[in-house]
Structures are given as C-alpha cells and as structure tokens.
Write an enzyme that holds these catalytic residues in place. Structure first.
Site, mmCIF file in Angstrom:
data_model
loop_
_atom_site.group_PDB
_atom_site.id
_atom_site.type_symbol
_atom_site.label_atom_id
_atom_site.label_comp_id
_atom_site.label_asym_id
_atom_site.label_seq_id
_atom_site.Cartn_x
_atom_site.Cartn_y
_atom_site.Cartn_z
ATOM 1 N NE ARG A 216 -2.944 0.577 4.113
ATOM 2 C CZ ARG A 216 -2.101 1.233 4.361
ATOM 3 N NH1 ARG A 216 -1.669 2.610 3.510
ATOM 4 N NH2 ARG A 216 -1.666 1.176 4.815
ATOM 5 C CE1 TYR B 243 -14.813 5.394 -19.161
ATOM 6 C CE2 TYR B 243 -14.457 6.534 -16.830
ATOM 7 C CZ TYR B 243 -14.775 5.322 -18.120
ATOM 8 O OH TYR B 243 -14.893 3.671 -17.415
HETATM 9 C C1 LIG Z 1 -12.037 2.884 -19.131
HETATM 10 C C2 LIG Z 1 -11.169 4.954 -18.517
HETATM 11 C C3 LIG Z 1 -11.333 5.059 -17.096
HETATM 12 C C4 LIG Z 1 -11.435 4.516 -16.530
HETATM 13 O O1 LIG Z 1 -10.842 3.662 -15.829
HETATM 14 P P1 LIG Z 1 -10.904 2.388 -14.938
HETATM 15 O O2 LIG Z 1 -9.698 1.721 -15.023
HETATM 16 O O3 LIG Z 1 -12.084 1.474 -16.101
HETATM 17 O O4 LIG Z 1 -11.650 2.411 -13.728
HETATM 18 C C5 LIG Z 1 -10.767 6.299 -17.358
HETATM 19 N N1 LIG Z 1 -10.599 7.096 -18.420
HETATM 20 C C6 LIG Z 1 -10.616 6.476 -19.806
HETATM 21 C C7 LIG Z 1 -10.657 7.646 -20.609
HETATM 22 C C8 LIG Z 1 -11.216 5.681 -19.662
HETATM 23 O O5 LIG Z 1 -11.414 5.256 -21.022
#
Ligand SMILES: *Cc1c(COP(=O)(O)O)cnc(C)c1O
Length: 384
Positions: A48, A102
């Site tokens: 961690r 996103y």
């Molecule tokens: C998938 C994604 C995220 C989030 O990532 P996770 O690994 O699903 O938590 C953030 N930004 C973009 C552009 C993504 O495609």
C-alpha cells in the site's frame, strides 16, 4: 538504464525491468511478499506504500513511457483519476473540467465533489479560451481528455497547458485513449498524466489498473494521499501489466494502422452517415491532432444511415463483439446511448452530439479484411 535514447518498443520491452540475479531468468522476478523486514533497510516496503520491488520496477517503465520523472500504479483507472485530483484539491477549491469527460470521471465529480466542498465547472466547448473563461480566484486544477469518448474530439494540449501555467494551476490529462505510444502530454507542457491501464497498457481485456505520471514533486503530493486512500495494485497484477506493456508499442501501432484504414473504408461506405476519427482529413481537428499525436489511435465512432438499426447491426456482427470496455487486442463495439451515456437524458446526449445510431468501435489486432467482411455480412443481413 537511461531510456531517453531508446525508441518506444525498446522502452516497452526493457525500461524498469528487474534483474533475476538468482537464476538469470529473462523476465522480472515476481515478489509477492506483503511483509518485508525493516531492520537495517532504508525503505519500509509495503504494497500500500506503492514500493514493492515489482511496483517500483513497473513505475519506472511507465514514467519512461510518458517522459515523466516518476509514476504510481493504481488498482483501477478511477483510483488513479480520483487520487490525482483529490491530491491537489481541498475544501473551497475549484477545478475546471473539459465538457466531454469519460463517464466514470464525470460521475466522480458530479456525485462526490460537493461532499468534499470542492467546486467545479465544465467548459462550454473545447476552445482554449473556454478553459480560461472558467478560471476563478479559487481554481487549482485544469483537467482535459483528448481524444475524448465517444466522438474523438481533440483538445489543444499545449494551449491548455500554457493557460494553466499562466494562472499557476496544475494541468491534468486523461491520456487513456491515445496511450503513451501516440501522445506524450508532458512534452507539451502538461503537469500530470493519467491512464486507465485497463485499456491499451493492459491491452488484453484481463487487467484492471491505473497509472499517474508526473514530476517527482507532484508525485510526492499524490503519494501522500494515495497511501491513505489505499488504491494500490497487487503485485501479481503489477507483474502481469509489466508483461502486457512489453507489446504495447507493436499492438498500438497495428491498431492505429487498421483503425485508419477502417475509418477510410467506413467514410466511403454508402450505408454509413458519418465517421469520427482524428486521422481522417474530414475530422474538424485533423491538423491539431496531427500536431500533437504520433499516431491517431485505435478508437473510432460511426453512425449508420437512418433506417438502419444500430442494435441489430451489433447483434449481426460475428467477429466484432459487443462489449463495454475498449483497447483490447480483440475488436469491440458499443452503443454509447445504451451503455456509457445511458444515464444522460436524450436532450443531453443530443447536446453532446451523440446520436442514437452512434457506434463506438475499438479496433483490435485482427486482419483488416476480416473486420471489413464482418461489417459487410452484418449490413447485408440488416438490409435483407
Ligand atoms: C476506462 C477509462 C477510465 C477508468 O478506468 P478504469 O480502469 O475502468 O477504472 C478513465 N478514463 C478513460 C478515458 C477510460 O477509458
């Protein structure tokens, strides 16, 4: 190893690797211990604290890939996004976000920030002036995402980074869609780069991870919060991610190439109304994309002609699978209206330019002709 003089594939294959001093094995040994003796050692190692041998090794590879001084690896892209943002935002502070974000990031902001007393604004569009217009007395961070999801819009990285510098703000980018193979925002003046490593870094649809890359000073600020939030990645997955990144350069370059050819094929197709791909001359920001990207990426979106049912089209596809995530070696497709942007109202989607018939296509490493054949057979059934 000084990786600055090496090209991308060499960095992918070798940067940061651990030497197997016991057996001279070819790959980094995996150290799964969660407990390391602390007597007579300088570093107190604990997963961690982001400082196990494998975590440190992979951080070096990822920092080298993004031309940053240091990096941390997280348990998900959202752990990376939330920790990076919260490290620079305190109660009473304000942050400027690009309007197209996103979905998970947008949910984090809208659902959580008010609990922490953090103010935020979304820009009205992607013009650099629109970012400057939102800056207030208490603004601390500017956050962008380019190319964006799902319309592959392009934000001027250099211009936004300059505005942030002028106002003494920390600039951040979600560089997931481009990957470090196609875009290195630190070279364009950005302070903090974030990745969902679940996507191109992992690349095989079997790892959930995130990464943040920046200067040593900023990474120290992020680390202070990261160890308290506890979003580190377990060593086995760290080791697997190191393995995956070794082929990222060749994967992404192949995906760039096939995506560009498919974008051109779709653009000419009589059944397709519109294609969104930054590598097409018809993309409104083609010149800007060309100036800040080394390749245009493996993501594209398109709309079928009105009267052609996008859901049925998805169902008729055989090789290209309908799937939520992206950036794997296997091609996937989704309808933003039914998935990532389903929580928005029809009006909000309309405002963002997301039509019901829009399909987001993550191009894999299959042969271009096999993908085209799949699209052709699906359209034929649709029109039969
Ligand atoms: C998938 C994604 C995220 C989030 O990532 P996770 O690994 O699903 O938590 C953030 N930004 C973009 C552009 C993504 O495609």
């Amino acid at each position: 190893m000084d990786t600055k003089s090496f090209g991308i594939n060499t960095v992918c294959a070798h940067a940061g690797e651990l030497e197997d001093t016991l057996y001279n094995g070819a790959v980094s040994p995996l150290y799964m211990s969660t407990s390391y003796a602390f007597e007579d050692v300088e570093v107190k190692r604990y997963p961690r604290y982001f400082n196990t041998p494998n975590q440190v090794a992979l951080s070096k590879k990822i920092a080298a890939l993004e031309h940053g001084e240091a990096a941390l690896i997280f348990g998900s892209g959202m752990a990376a996004v939330s920790t990076a943002l919260m490290a620079f935002l305190h109660k009473g502070d304000h942050v400027v976000f690009q309007n197209t974000l996103y979905g998970g990031t947008s949910n984090l902001v809208v659902e959580e920030f008010s609990k922490f007393g953090i103010e935020y604004s979304f820009t009205k569009d992607l013009n650099p002036e629109s970012f400057e217009a939102e800056i207030k007395e208490n603004t601390k961070v500017i956050y962008i995402e380019t190319p964006s999801n799902p319309l592959l819009t392009i934000t001027n990285i250099k211009a936004v980074a300059e505005i942030a510098k002028k106002h003494g703000l920390v600039s951040m980018i979600d560089n997931t869609f481009a990957s470090p193979v196609n875009q290195n925002p630190i070279d364009l003046g950005i302070d903090v780069v974030i990745h969902s490593a679940t996507k191109y870094m992992g690349g095989h649809s079997d790892i959930l991870a995130g990464a943040v890359i920046s200067s040593t000073q900023h990474m120290d600020t992020i680390f202070q919060l990261a160890k308290n939030f506890g979003g580190s990645l377990s060593d086995y997955t760290v080791w697997l991610l190191e393995r995956s990144i070794k082929t990222m350069g060749i994967r992404v370059k192949a995906q760039n190439k096939t995506a560009k050819k498919l974008a051109k094929y779709l653009e000419k197709h009589p059944d397709v109304a519109r294609v969104y791909y930054p590598g097409l001359k018809s993309h409104p920001d083609f010149e800007l994309a060309k100036s800040q990207m080394k390749g245009f990426g493996g993501m594209l979106s398109f709309e079928l002609n009105e009267g052609l049912d996008a859901s049925r089209f998805q169902k008729e596809l055989q090789l290209i699978k309908s799937s939520m995530s992206l950036a794997g070696v296997e091609s996937t497709i989704l309808s933003p209206t039914l998935t990532s942007h389903a929580l928005l109202t029809a009006e909000e989607r309309e405002k963002q330019g997301i039509k019901d018939g829009l399909l987001r296509f993550s191009v894999g490493i299959e042969e271009k002709q096999d993908l085209i054949n799949d699209i052709e057979q699906a359209l034929k059934k649709l029109k039969a």
